[in-house]
Design an enzyme around this catalytic site. Structure first.
Site, PDB file in Angstrom:
ATOM      1  N   ASP A 160       0.825  -1.209   0.000  1.00 32.19           N
ATOM      2  CA  ASP A 160       0.000   0.000   0.000  1.00 32.19           C
ATOM      3  C   ASP A 160       0.857   1.257   0.000  1.00 32.19           C
ATOM      4  OD1 ASP A 160       0.983  -0.485   2.529  1.00 32.19           O
ATOM      5  OD2 ASP A 160      -0.958  -0.812   3.460  1.00 32.19           O
ATOM      6  N   HIS A 163      -7.247  -4.845   9.997  1.00 31.92           N
ATOM      7  CA  HIS A 163      -6.932  -4.596   8.581  1.00 31.92           C
ATOM      8  C   HIS A 163      -5.619  -5.266   8.170  1.00 31.92           C
ATOM      9  CE1 HIS A 163      -4.716  -0.593   9.621  1.00 31.92           C
ATOM     10  NE2 HIS A 163      -3.800  -1.406   9.135  1.00 31.92           N
ATOM     11  N   ASN A 183      -7.523  -2.972  14.186  1.00 30.78           N
ATOM     12  CA  ASN A 183      -8.927  -3.231  13.817  1.00 30.78           C
ATOM     13  C   ASN A 183      -9.050  -4.404  12.820  1.00 30.78           C
ATOM     14  OD1 ASN A 183      -7.968  -2.169  11.443  1.00 30.78           O
ATOM     15  ND2 ASN A 183      -9.347  -0.408  11.389  1.00 30.78           N
ATOM     16  N   GLU A 214      -9.522  -1.734   5.224  1.00 29.63           N
ATOM     17  CA  GLU A 214     -10.203  -1.448   6.481  1.00 29.63           C
ATOM     18  C   GLU A 214     -11.467  -2.318   6.610  1.00 29.63           C
ATOM     19  OE1 GLU A 214      -8.529   0.043   8.516  1.00 29.63           O
ATOM     20  OE2 GLU A 214      -8.147   2.165   8.138  1.00 29.63           O
TER      21      GLU A 214
HETATM   22  C1  GLP Z   1      -0.292  -0.006   8.579  1.00 26.44           C
HETATM   23  C2  GLP Z   1       0.049  -0.762   7.297  1.00 26.44           C
HETATM   24  C3  GLP Z   1      -0.208  -2.248   7.449  1.00 26.44           C
HETATM   25  C4  GLP Z   1       0.391  -2.725   8.753  1.00 26.44           C
HETATM   26  C5  GLP Z   1      -0.300  -2.063   9.908  1.00 26.44           C
HETATM   27  C6  GLP Z   1       0.187  -2.542  11.265  1.00 26.44           C
HETATM   28  O1  GLP Z   1      -1.585   0.420   8.630  1.00 26.44           O
HETATM   29  N1  GLP Z   1      -0.664  -0.278   6.160  1.00 26.44           N
HETATM   30  O2  GLP Z   1       0.344  -2.946   6.336  1.00 26.44           O
HETATM   31  O3  GLP Z   1       0.264  -4.134   8.855  1.00 26.44           O
HETATM   32  O4  GLP Z   1      -0.028  -0.676   9.785  1.00 26.44           O
HETATM   33  O5  GLP Z   1       1.342  -1.846  11.632  1.00 26.44           O
HETATM   34  P1  GLP Z   1       2.310  -2.270  12.781  1.00 26.44           P
HETATM   35  O6  GLP Z   1       3.018  -3.487  12.304  1.00 26.44           O
HETATM   36  O7  GLP Z   1       3.243  -1.112  12.941  1.00 26.44           O
HETATM   37  O8  GLP Z   1       1.494  -2.512  13.990  1.00 26.44           O
END
Ligand code: GLP
Length: 268
Positions: free
Chosen positions: A71, A142, A140, A147
């Site tokens: 993304d 995702h 949440n 989302e």
């Molecule tokens: C962001 C990214 C996701 C990632 C998520 C969790 O929103 N777009 O790809 O998995 O954060 O992040 P973290 O690993 O820092 O908790």
């Protein structure tokens, strides 16, 4: 779905890196170049660190590999240090020795975002599809930036971030208002096309999302739960992220008793 429970974040990273190395080896044996799907965020950093160490030590060669990010934010200026293009360059491409022309990130800076989304799907196809996709999980549920209520068969497209995700990601910006509201993200259908999916989570803050992904119903309210439909999904957790799993003891017992060829051994 295979669930592996490690002690801590470093062990999660070591298992995940071993999984990537195993897939890379199989792909290379078949005379092809690895296509690695990568995620941003904190969860995969220990994996990248372990992979980088093996690359430095000459145990793993990723010089011919290409990477595809999940993304990208929409609305940041090009070159912004928190744009995922920059994050992937810093945390993945440089440490793993991936050639810059083999690093792919959705073009969140494009004037025509719908076209950029279509082009990204085509780029993945042209590369022969993703061999192994690393995933984090949002609090949440995702994955990528899909989302809650995302279509389980969605493709790369523009999405609006939830207030929860913007709050969670505010730590990377000077103020919460600077977190963009929009993004381009691979869809759940796009992610599901990867030949292997590896979801990583560490820390108690992820325990509810992990429980919903692994043991909850398949539901667009928890986008990560779509991985229950993937034939080769591995979920790698530390003890805190696994703390709400009903069948944790079963997963641990199962992994401990796997035949040697199915285990994920750290490259020695
Ligand atoms: C962001 C990214 C996701 C990632 C998520 C969790 O929103 N777009 O790809 O998995 O954060 O992040 P973290 O690993 O820092 O908790």
């Amino acid at each position: 779905m295979d669930v592996i429970i490690g002690r801590d974040d470093a062990e999660v990273g070591a298992y995940a890196a071993a999984k990537v190395a195993k897939v890379a080896h199989a792909v290379q044996q078949a005379g092809k170049n690895l296509v690695l799907g990568v995620a941003t965020g904190s969860s995969p950093l220990a994996t990248y660190a372990a992979l980088a160490e093996w690359v430095r030590a000459g145990k793993l060669d990723l010089s011919q590999a290409s990477v595809f990010a999940l993304d990208e934010y929409v609305g940041l200026p090009e070159g912004h240090p928190e744009s995922y293009r920059e994050v992937i360059r810093r945390t993945v491409a440089e440490p793993l020795g991936i050639r810059p022309d083999r690093v792919h990130v959705p073009d969140g800076f494009a004037a025509d975002l719908q076209r950029a989304a279509r082009d990204y799907e085509q780029e993945i196809k042209d590369a022969g599809g993703v061999d192994v996709q690393l995933l984090g999980i949002g609090s949440n549920g995702h994955i990528g930036f899909n989302e809650p209520t995302s279509s389980l068969s969605s493709r790369t497209r523009i999405k609006t971030l939830t207030p929860q995700t913007r709050r969670d990601n505010a730590r990377f910006f000077e103020s919460p208002e600077q977190v963009p509201q929009h993004c381009l993200t691979q869809g759940l259908g796009t992610i599901m096309d990867a030949r292997h999916c590896v979801l990583l989570a560490a820390g108690a803050a992820k325990a509810d999302a992990v429980k919903a992904v692994v043991e909850g119903p398949i539901s667009a309210m928890c986008p990560g739960s779509v991985l229950q439909l993937h034939p080769k999904a591995t979920v790698i957790l530390d003890a805190a992220a696994a703390s709400k799993l009903e069948l944790a003891a079963y997963y641990q017992d199962m992994y401990a008793n796997l035949p040697a060829w199915q285990r994920l051994d750290v490259l020695s």
